[in-house]
Each structure stands twice: as structure tokens, then as C-alpha cells.
Design a protein around this motif. Structure first.
Motif, PDB file in Angstrom:
ATOM      1  N   ARG A 277     -11.380  -9.050   1.580  1.00  0.00           N
ATOM      2  CA  ARG A 277     -10.571  -9.760   2.568  1.00  0.00           C
ATOM      3  C   ARG A 277     -10.871  -9.223   3.962  1.00  0.00           C
ATOM      4  NH1 ARG A 277      -6.291  -8.737  -1.116  1.00  0.00           N
ATOM      5  NH2 ARG A 277      -5.527 -10.603  -2.157  1.00  0.00           N
TER       6      ARG A 277
ATOM      7  N   TYR B 119      -3.168  -5.092  -4.228  1.00  0.00           N
ATOM      8  CA  TYR B 119      -3.496  -4.779  -2.831  1.00  0.00           C
ATOM      9  C   TYR B 119      -2.381  -5.224  -1.891  1.00  0.00           C
ATOM     10  CZ  TYR B 119      -8.103  -4.630  -5.064  1.00  0.00           C
ATOM     11  OH  TYR B 119      -9.157  -4.368  -5.898  1.00  0.00           O
ATOM     12  N   THR B 120      -1.661  -6.256  -2.310  1.00  0.00           N
ATOM     13  CA  THR B 120      -0.520  -6.737  -1.537  1.00  0.00           C
ATOM     14  C   THR B 120       0.615  -7.006  -2.512  1.00  0.00           C
ATOM     15  OG1 THR B 120      -1.105  -9.068  -1.780  1.00  0.00           O
ATOM     16  CG2 THR B 120      -2.041  -7.921   0.118  1.00  0.00           C
ATOM     17  N   TYR B 151       2.204  -6.978   7.335  1.00  0.00           N
ATOM     18  CA  TYR B 151       2.631  -8.175   6.623  1.00  0.00           C
ATOM     19  C   TYR B 151       2.334  -9.440   7.402  1.00  0.00           C
ATOM     20  CZ  TYR B 151       6.717  -7.449   9.650  1.00  0.00           C
ATOM     21  OH  TYR B 151       7.534  -7.228  10.730  1.00  0.00           O
ATOM     22  N   TRP B 157       2.513 -12.265   2.482  1.00  0.00           N
ATOM     23  CA  TRP B 157       2.132 -11.007   1.843  1.00  0.00           C
ATOM     24  C   TRP B 157       2.581  -9.802   2.668  1.00  0.00           C
ATOM     25  CZ3 TRP B 157      -0.752  -8.617   5.466  1.00  0.00           C
ATOM     26  CH2 TRP B 157      -1.641  -9.355   6.252  1.00  0.00           C
ATOM     27  N   ASN B 159       1.578  -5.349   2.707  1.00  0.00           N
ATOM     28  CA  ASN B 159       0.772  -4.286   2.083  1.00  0.00           C
ATOM     29  C   ASN B 159       1.090  -2.934   2.698  1.00  0.00           C
ATOM     30  OD1 ASN B 159      -1.156  -5.485   4.404  1.00  0.00           O
ATOM     31  ND2 ASN B 159      -1.654  -3.318   4.105  1.00  0.00           N
ATOM     32  N   ASP B 195      -7.013  -2.004   4.211  1.00  0.00           N
ATOM     33  CA  ASP B 195      -5.775  -2.688   3.837  1.00  0.00           C
ATOM     34  C   ASP B 195      -6.108  -3.985   3.104  1.00  0.00           C
ATOM     35  OD1 ASP B 195      -4.466  -0.721   5.301  1.00  0.00           O
ATOM     36  OD2 ASP B 195      -3.417  -2.117   6.629  1.00  0.00           O
ATOM     37  N   ARG B 196      -5.406  -4.250   2.053  1.00  0.00           N
ATOM     38  CA  ARG B 196      -5.557  -5.490   1.261  1.00  0.00           C
ATOM     39  C   ARG B 196      -6.904  -5.595   0.557  1.00  0.00           C
ATOM     40  NH1 ARG B 196      -4.940 -10.431   4.129  1.00  0.00           N
ATOM     41  NH2 ARG B 196      -5.707  -9.538   6.061  1.00  0.00           N
TER      42      ARG B 196
END
Lengths: 295, 295
Positions: A277, B119-120, B151, B157, B159, B195-196
Motif C-alpha cells: 500500500r 495491518y489495519t 486513520y 481504516w 492503524n 504503516d499498513r
């Protein structure tokens, strides 16, 4: 294959010949950058610190942003002021600091003991490559001549940002701005709250790991408790003082180049195999302007 | 006084009795926080890693954000899976990673070898204290139950953010999400680009300096070149497995409390003696939710 578990495994898979065209990583872009995308660092702007343990730390100075402080640092290096200096403070997730600490050694000729507060400079006249992502600490963020900058178009100031490996001038309470005799390098998350509060004078371009891996001091603010823990420094010199045959040379990516623009885009949108992502944004301090040995 | 040159000297000047009322530092707010502003960490959510060299690293796990991975980690700890584990990778300004590395040791009972991609998690149901500053990596940033979160209200989502001392699960290329057997802690500027993309399972609440001060590995990605350089781990246990009399206990500041709101405001606007210019903003990773030993 469960055992590999690499965080950025894609870099090691070159040659594995995926069917789809390879998506470039930031490292790929650096490796493929044309010679025109690089600028040589003036050897008079490189401060070479040799630790007694054999580690070398090289700092690129930024005279264009803190001219009086940087002139001080150069005068101190040239006069061997730092003979006997040590790293005496290492605070986790913050800074490693070096110099003569509690010395009352007189300033050598050419040093301005009370420099002006070179925490910011006028934005006017700077050619900025915008980051393209929001910044929590300033209305604007981007790059000027290889350096990460924060700025305010409205108020008209710009400042070098406190990122990992940034080098700043230790000082006491205001109006003291520090002389340049005591320096620190950031060894943790960029303490951007220090922006516009302290003079940033450069960045470590090689050997930050020699500082970041030192034992942490156990006293308040990470000072070492015993002088026996101080890490001795063998010499601090300008690269221009070192014989040409032994002189380290570095170059940085021109942040006004098309190559850097590409690098910045990919930094904000990692899309190689590991990054499922793309973030769609990037922190000023996570861009890491490429700097490398010049061969 | 030129020789003091502290970066945050104000903390050491208590007692110097300035005429004006003392402006609170973040540390002052933590020191003065009422008991009601703290929450105890469940000993079943504390992973205690004892290095053979005597250093201890304590990780707070976050089962509410990565339940399957955290359940794996607890099962691995309880079954002594990590007997013989080492820290085998230390990459500067990035991560220290530990586990069994190239082992093919079978998974103990209770481990899900292929967890889902945690991941989230859905934003819905989370009570968020907003950061109040822009974030380069997500439309929103703030705190949930003591954790830094990013977020998207639109996409729904949330995270856990990759900050200094965050702990994540090493993995190979997608769709592998990692089992939890190989973990890393961040020892540099928060690598929010992860992240994610990786499962964050917790954060180091004590002893991150025992990892961040390790020598850096010289192979690609910071792996140690020789196995002789691996840093042996004596034991990895849950605090709940340690006899109550020896068990370390921690508490974190309730990020829904008025005290945390005050702390966050001051973090974004340092106005004590050293900080001549409050930033007016703060990076999610520079807030550092207070966590301390519970006595």
C-alpha cells in the motif's frame, strides 16, 4: 522461505526475474542517477571527526544557513581547539553531543563568542523543491540545495529541519545561542520541536552509526556519569586540511534535479514488491536526501 | 556558564526561582498527573526479553490491533519457542530484529502459521483523541487507548503508527504476513512508510536503548555478517509467567484523560525557558505517550 523475513526484501531479489516490469525503489533511482544529478561537497564544508576507537564521523556543514556558527566551527577546527574533546552525552532517541564540555579554554582567533541567533533565515532568495506532503511543524516543507527545510511563506522565514543525523549547536538558555564548541547529532526521531530554537549547522553524511551505537549516558539528559565513560576524540579537522590523497570526498543529490523529483515521488509512494500500500505521502525527515562517497 | 550547553536545561533549573510563574514542561505534567490518568498494563500483555548481557527489553503488546499475531507471540513465549534466539539484525536509523532467523523449528501448538494481514483495523468503534496537527501519511492521526494511530475517516481504516520503539512482525514478500516468530523494534526516525504494510504488535516500554546501542550489522539490511556477532537472548517470557514478586509492572497515560490533553498541548507548544518559539504543532511520533514503571 518463512525464515527470510526481511523488511525490505525486494532489494535482494534483483535477478529473480519477475514477469512484470520491475518497479523502481529509491535505491534504484539513486543507483541510476546521471552524473548531472550530483553536486560535490566543498572539502572546506566537511568536518571530519576521528574517534580514538577508529570510528570516523563526517559532517557536512551548511554555511549558507548558519554562517557565523559555521565560521566558528571552521576556526575551531583549524586551531585544534578540540584537542582532548570527547563525546560526553548520549541520550536515547535524542542526541549524541561532543566537545570540551566543562572546559574554560579561551576562544581562538576568528571565533565570535556570541553569534546571532541563526535559527532561521529569510525564505526570500531560496529555490525550494516542495515536499508535497503536509508538515506538522511549519506551513511549508521542502528541499533547498540538498537540505530539508521548513518554512513559512507568510512570515517569510525558513529553517533547516532537525532530522536524524542533523548536527546542531549546543547552547544554554536564551539569549545564549551557543558558540559552536559543543555540537550534537540527532540519533533518534527527528526532534523537530528544536526547529527555530537552536542553530542547525549541518548533518552527518557518514558514520552516524558510530555515534548512535554508543552506550547511553545514565545521568539526566543522557550525560555520562563518569568521565571514564567519555568517548575520546582523536581529531576534528576540516577535509580541506587533510592531504588530498587521504581526503574523503562526498557528493549529494541536487534537490532541484529531475532525478530527485522522481526519488521524492517514489519515497512518497513505495510500490515495489514489499510495499502493498503506497503511503501517498512522506515525512520531510524520511526522504533522506542521497549523499554518497565520491569516487 | 558557557560550558553547560544543555539542550533542555530548564529541567535542571528547578529551584533557581525565576520571578515569573514556571511554565510547565511535558515532564512536569507527567510528574503531576493524578492516579486517575494512568492505566495499568495487563501482565499478560507484557513481553519481557532478557538479553544474555544482562539488558532487559520490555514490550507492551497490542492484542486489540493485531489479535492473531499477538496470540501467536504469546503462544511462542509460553512454549519457550525462542530458546536460542538472538538479535541478528541491527540497521542504523531503522530496526533491530530478533528471533530464530534461519531456523526451521516447527510451530508450537496454538500458533497460526499464516495469520491474516492485520495491518489495519476498522476505525469504527475506536475512541480517538485527535493529534491536532497534520500528518504526512494519513488523513487523520491521534491516540487510541494509549497508542499512536493513523486513520482515514473516509476509507474507515485505522492503524498503529510506526514510531521510535514500535515493534512489528518481520515478514517476507506479500501475501506472507509473518508469524510473529521474528520481531523488530524501530531504532530510528519513525518509518511510517511501513504503516499498513506490516503488522505492528506493540512497543518497547523499557530498554529500547539496549537495542538501539547495539553495533550495526554490516551486511545488506543491517544483518550481522558473522554469527559470532549475534546478540544472544537468554529468555523471552510474558510478565504473567514471571513470579509476582519479580514481575515488572507498567502503566501508561490514559490518552482520553484531561491530563493527556494538557500534555499533548504542551508537546505541540513548548514554552518553557529553552523553547523561545513554540512550534504550534507536533509530529505523531514525537508525542511519546507516557509509560512508566508502576510502583
Amino acid at each position: 522461505m518463512r525464515s527470510l523475513l526481511l523488511l525490505t526484501a525486494a532489494a535482494m531479489l534483483i535477478g529473480a526475474a519477475p514477469a512484470k516490469p520491475k518497479l523502481l525503489t529509491p535505491n534504484d533511482i539513486v543507483a541510476g542517477a546521471p552524473a548531472s544529478a550530483w553536486k560535490t561537497i566543498d572539502p572546506d564544508d566537511l568536518l571530519v571527526m576521528d574517534l580514538a576507537n577508529g570510528g570516523r564521523v563526517v559532517v557536512q556543514l551548511a554555511p549558507q544557513f548558519a554562517p557565523v556558527h559555521v565560521a566558528n566551527i571552521k576556526a575551531l577546527a583549524r586551531s585544534n581547539y578540540w584537542d582532548g574533546a570527547t563525546v560526553y552525552r548520549v541520550q536515547d532517541n535524542y542526541v549524541a553531543q561532543w566537545g570540551l564540555n566543562d572546559s574554560e579554554k579561551p576562544w581562538p582567533k576568528g571565533v565570535t563568542p556570541k553569534p546571532p541567533a541563526e535559527y532561521t533565515r529569510p525564505l526570500k532568495g531560496l529555490a525550494i523543491k516542495p515536499l508535497g506532503s503536509p508538515d506538522p511543524y511549519a506551513p511549508g516543507a521542502g528541499f533547498v540545495d540538498g537540505w530539508p527545510m521548513a518554512y513559512s511563506p507568510k512570515a517569510g522565514w525558513a529553517n533547516l529541519a532537525h532530522c536524524y543525523a542533523s548536527v546542531g549547536v549546543g547552547r544554554d538558555l536564551s539569549p545564549d545561542t551557543g558558540s559552536g564548541g559543543e555540537l550534537y547529532a540527532v540519533i533518534g526521531h527527528g526532534p523537530r520541536q528544536l526547529d527555530r530554537v537552536i542553530a542547525v549547522v549541518g548533518r552527518v553524511v557518514e558514520g552516524i552509526d558510530k555515534l548512535s551505537s554508543l552506550p547511553r549516558g545514565t545521568e539526566a539528559l543522557g550525560f555520562y556519569k563518569d568521565k571514564a565513560q567519555y568517548v575520546p576524540i582523536r581529531a576534528i579537522r576540516l577535509a580541506s586540511e587533510i592531504p588530498a590523497s587521504e581526503r574523503p570526498a562526498f557528493e549529494y543529490m541536487d534537490t532541484g534535479s529531475a532525478t530527485f523529483a522522481h526519488y521524492l515521488r517514489v519515497r512518497a509512494n513505495r510500490h515495489d514488491d514489499f510495499y502493498i500500500r503506497p503511503a501517498g505521502g512522506v515525512d520531510l525527515c524520511n526522504v533522506q536526501v542521497p549523499v554518497r562517497r565520491k569516487v
